[in-house]
Enzyme design. Structure first.
Site, PDB file in Angstrom:
ATOM      1  N   ARG A   1     -16.365  -2.365  -2.338  1.00 16.03           N
ATOM      2  CA  ARG A   1     -15.496  -1.317  -2.554  1.00 16.03           C
ATOM      3  C   ARG A   1     -16.152   0.183  -2.950  1.00 16.03           C
ATOM      4  O   ARG A   1     -16.169   0.978  -3.692  1.00 16.03           O
ATOM      5  CB  ARG A   1     -14.816  -1.495  -4.018  1.00 16.03           C
ATOM      6  CG  ARG A   1     -13.986  -2.798  -3.831  1.00 16.03           C
ATOM      7  CD  ARG A   1     -13.205  -3.200  -5.220  1.00 16.03           C
ATOM      8  NE  ARG A   1     -12.627  -4.508  -5.095  1.00 16.03           N
ATOM      9  CZ  ARG A   1     -11.206  -4.589  -4.635  1.00 16.03           C
ATOM     10  NH1 ARG A   1     -10.669  -3.618  -4.206  1.00 16.03           N
ATOM     11  NH2 ARG A   1     -10.610  -5.903  -4.599  1.00 16.03           N
ATOM     12  N   GLY A   2     -17.154   0.239  -1.680  1.00 17.96           N
ATOM     13  CA  GLY A   2     -17.906   1.392  -1.750  1.00 17.96           C
ATOM     14  C   GLY A   2     -19.278   1.213  -2.340  1.00 17.96           C
ATOM     15  O   GLY A   2     -20.174   2.112  -2.070  1.00 17.96           O
ATOM     16  N   PHE A   3     -19.498   0.479  -3.239  1.00 16.30           N
ATOM     17  CA  PHE A   3     -20.507   0.247  -4.199  1.00 16.30           C
ATOM     18  C   PHE A   3     -21.849  -0.012  -3.193  1.00 16.30           C
ATOM     19  O   PHE A   3     -22.937   0.981  -3.137  1.00 16.30           O
ATOM     20  CB  PHE A   3     -20.460  -0.820  -5.090  1.00 16.30           C
ATOM     21  CG  PHE A   3     -21.780  -1.074  -6.072  1.00 16.30           C
ATOM     22  CD1 PHE A   3     -21.818  -0.072  -7.063  1.00 16.30           C
ATOM     23  CD2 PHE A   3     -22.823  -2.040  -5.790  1.00 16.30           C
ATOM     24  CE1 PHE A   3     -22.978   0.034  -8.068  1.00 16.30           C
ATOM     25  CE2 PHE A   3     -23.939  -1.991  -6.622  1.00 16.30           C
ATOM     26  CZ  PHE A   3     -23.869  -1.006  -7.790  1.00 16.30           C
TER      27      PHE A   3
ATOM     28  N   GLY B   1     -21.582   4.578  -2.349  1.00 13.15           N
ATOM     29  CA  GLY B   1     -20.637   5.554  -2.594  1.00 13.15           C
ATOM     30  C   GLY B   1     -20.094   5.709  -3.943  1.00 13.15           C
ATOM     31  O   GLY B   1     -19.033   6.710  -3.968  1.00 13.15           O
TER      32      GLY B   1
ATOM     33  N   TYR C   1       0.782  -1.266  -0.052  1.00 11.71           N
ATOM     34  CA  TYR C   1      -0.223   0.069   0.040  1.00 11.71           C
ATOM     35  C   TYR C   1       0.839   1.117  -0.008  1.00 11.71           C
ATOM     36  O   TYR C   1       1.286   1.606   1.018  1.00 11.71           O
ATOM     37  CB  TYR C   1      -0.904   0.103   1.110  1.00 11.71           C
ATOM     38  CG  TYR C   1      -1.822  -1.179   1.217  1.00 11.71           C
ATOM     39  CD1 TYR C   1      -2.081  -2.047   0.271  1.00 11.71           C
ATOM     40  CD2 TYR C   1      -2.498  -1.469   2.461  1.00 11.71           C
ATOM     41  CE1 TYR C   1      -2.977  -3.119   0.108  1.00 11.71           C
ATOM     42  CE2 TYR C   1      -3.303  -2.695   2.733  1.00 11.71           C
ATOM     43  CZ  TYR C   1      -3.658  -3.708   1.441  1.00 11.71           C
ATOM     44  OH  TYR C   1      -4.180  -4.437   1.756  1.00 11.71           O
TER      45      TYR C   1
ATOM     46  N   SER D   1     -12.907  -5.534   1.527  1.00 17.91           N
ATOM     47  CA  SER D   1     -13.847  -4.962   0.778  1.00 17.91           C
ATOM     48  C   SER D   1     -15.403  -5.417   1.075  1.00 17.91           C
ATOM     49  O   SER D   1     -16.071  -5.560   0.186  1.00 17.91           O
ATOM     50  CB  SER D   1     -13.747  -5.263  -0.537  1.00 17.91           C
ATOM     51  OG  SER D   1     -12.440  -4.534  -1.038  1.00 17.91           O
ATOM     52  N   PRO D   2     -15.747  -5.545   2.465  1.00 15.74           N
ATOM     53  CA  PRO D   2     -17.102  -5.852   2.841  1.00 15.74           C
ATOM     54  C   PRO D   2     -18.261  -4.817   2.342  1.00 15.74           C
ATOM     55  O   PRO D   2     -19.420  -5.158   2.376  1.00 15.74           O
ATOM     56  CB  PRO D   2     -16.862  -5.823   4.263  1.00 15.74           C
ATOM     57  CG  PRO D   2     -16.005  -4.561   4.505  1.00 15.74           C
ATOM     58  CD  PRO D   2     -15.138  -4.587   3.643  1.00 15.74           C
ATOM     59  N   LEU D   3     -17.813  -3.742   1.947  1.00 20.49           N
ATOM     60  CA  LEU D   3     -18.896  -2.749   1.328  1.00 20.49           C
ATOM     61  C   LEU D   3     -18.779  -2.790  -0.366  1.00 20.49           C
ATOM     62  O   LEU D   3     -19.377  -1.647  -0.756  1.00 20.49           O
ATOM     63  CB  LEU D   3     -18.770  -1.582   1.869  1.00 20.49           C
ATOM     64  CG  LEU D   3     -18.676  -1.198   3.366  1.00 20.49           C
ATOM     65  CD1 LEU D   3     -18.545   0.206   3.876  1.00 20.49           C
ATOM     66  CD2 LEU D   3     -20.003  -1.610   3.986  1.00 20.49           C
TER      67      LEU D   3
ATOM     68  N   HIS E   1       0.293 -12.000   1.123  1.00 23.86           N
ATOM     69  CA  HIS E   1      -0.750 -11.059   0.466  1.00 23.86           C
ATOM     70  C   HIS E   1      -1.084 -11.835  -0.853  1.00 23.86           C
ATOM     71  O   HIS E   1      -2.537 -11.724  -0.901  1.00 23.86           O
ATOM     72  CB  HIS E   1       0.036  -9.738   0.243  1.00 23.86           C
ATOM     73  CG  HIS E   1      -0.785  -8.701  -0.218  1.00 23.86           C
ATOM     74  ND1 HIS E   1      -0.517  -7.081   0.031  1.00 23.86           N
ATOM     75  CD2 HIS E   1      -2.324  -8.594  -0.256  1.00 23.86           C
ATOM     76  CE1 HIS E   1      -1.566  -6.671  -0.230  1.00 23.86           C
ATOM     77  NE2 HIS E   1      -2.489  -7.254  -0.409  1.00 23.86           N
TER      78      HIS E   1
END
Length: 328
Positions: free
Chosen positions: A203-205, A209, A54, A199-201, A120
């Site tokens: 990736r914002g979708f 978002g 990152y 990414s439990p959301l 990773h």
């Protein structure tokens, strides 16, 4: 501290730190990133997840600057095996590379040990037994507390676990990415391995978002993801409309509904949503207090799943790098 120590209350929801330095367009300033991390700690977050990749080390440096003063109160996770070399992302699971990556990470994080250190990605040119063997020697040296794996199959988990106990497996999991349900969740349950959902959301979708693909900046990894491209995006937006209606019916936000669904799936699941905004952080953490009925969970399962979502989660080149089971 162990990941299972965070199994109660708000602390079960951790913080994925990637988007403070990497992959989602222009990152916040260092000052803003440090403030965000410290606010998360003050709010009760104790599980912080970073990686050498990152920002090509910048995220670990940021986490170290922000949180080193509270090190003994943190569950600190980072990752090796995928780093930046000459400005490019490189997967390298050779033992000597993993050792060097860890030594650099400890310096950046301002600590003498990392509680959970993930491979990773599995470097398919290196036997998983060799990479995990190297990490096991770092456990013996006291430099890492436990070994994790990311984006691997149940078969790879079993091979790795035979070399050294695997404490956690991290992979993408949300309503719209169900690959873990094929075998990995079951493997983790049977072997006593914690499952960390990144990414439990979506990736914002699923947090509503992303209004359209056009709002995504240059450099945002979602621009190359099939689900965020047309015509897939518009098809998925129809699912989101129904999902938002259900959240409103329950008097919670779409983000809270997404996280509550995950938390209800198993007490062995630890979501790590990422955010740059304190208001979103508060919203996410409050999901720990949401209880969903079996009927609502079944309704969500039927609404958004591998059969109703349009588009793959990764472009073909990235998909080829990972080891997770895929739906036919």
């Amino acid at each position: 501290m162990k990941l299972t120590d965070l199994s109660q209350g708000l602390t079960r929801i951790g913080l994925g730190c990637m988007n403070l330095s990497h992959a989602y367009g222009t990152p916040p300033s260092e000052e803003e990133g440090i403030k965000m991390l410290q606010q998360a700690f003050d709010l009760g977050v104790r599980h912080f997840d970073t990686a050498a990749l990152y920002g090509f080390g910048r995220n670990e440096t940021l986490v170290g600057k922000a949180l080193s003063g509270n090190r003994d109160q943190l569950f600190l996770a980072s990752k090796c095996g995928m780093t930046g070399v000459d400005g490019k992302r490189v997967i390298d699971g050779r033992p000597e590379t993993l050792v060097a990556t860890l030594d650099a990470a400890l310096e950046r994080l301002q600590t003498d040990h990392i509680d959970l250190y993930y491979l990773h990605r599995w470097d398919k040119n290196v036997p998983i037994e060799d990479s995990v063997g190297a990490l096991s020697r770092l456990v013996e040296a006291g430099k890492i507390g436990a070994i994790g794996l990311s984006e691997v199959s149940a078969d790879t988990i079993a091979k790795a676990h035979a070399v050294h106990p695997i404490a956690a497996v991290q992979t993408e999991y949300s309503l719209w990415t169900r690959n873990a349900e094929l075998a990995v969740l079951g493997a983790c349950e049977s072997l006593g391995i914690a499952f960390v959902a990144f990414s439990p959301l979506a990736r914002g979708f699923l947090a509503d978002g992303v209004a359209s693909p056009e709002v995504l900046e240059e450099g945002d990894i979602r621009r190359n993801m099939p689900r965020f491209k047309e015509p897939n995006f518009s098809s998925n937006a129809e699912l989101l409309a129904s999902f938002k209606f259900k959240a409103a019916e329950l008097n919670i936000t779409p983000a809270q509904l997404s996280l509550a669904w995950l938390l209800a799936k198993s007490p062995n699941i630890y979501p790590i949503p990422g955010t740059r905004y304190f208001s979103h952080l508060e919203e996410n953490m409050a999901a720990a207090n949401v209880s969903l009925s079996a009927a609502v969970i079944a309704e969500l399962d039927a609404l958004i799943n591998q059969s109703t979502v349009s588009g793959g989660r990764y472009p073909p080149a990235t998909q080829a790098e990972i080891d997770t089971e895929e739906f036919a």
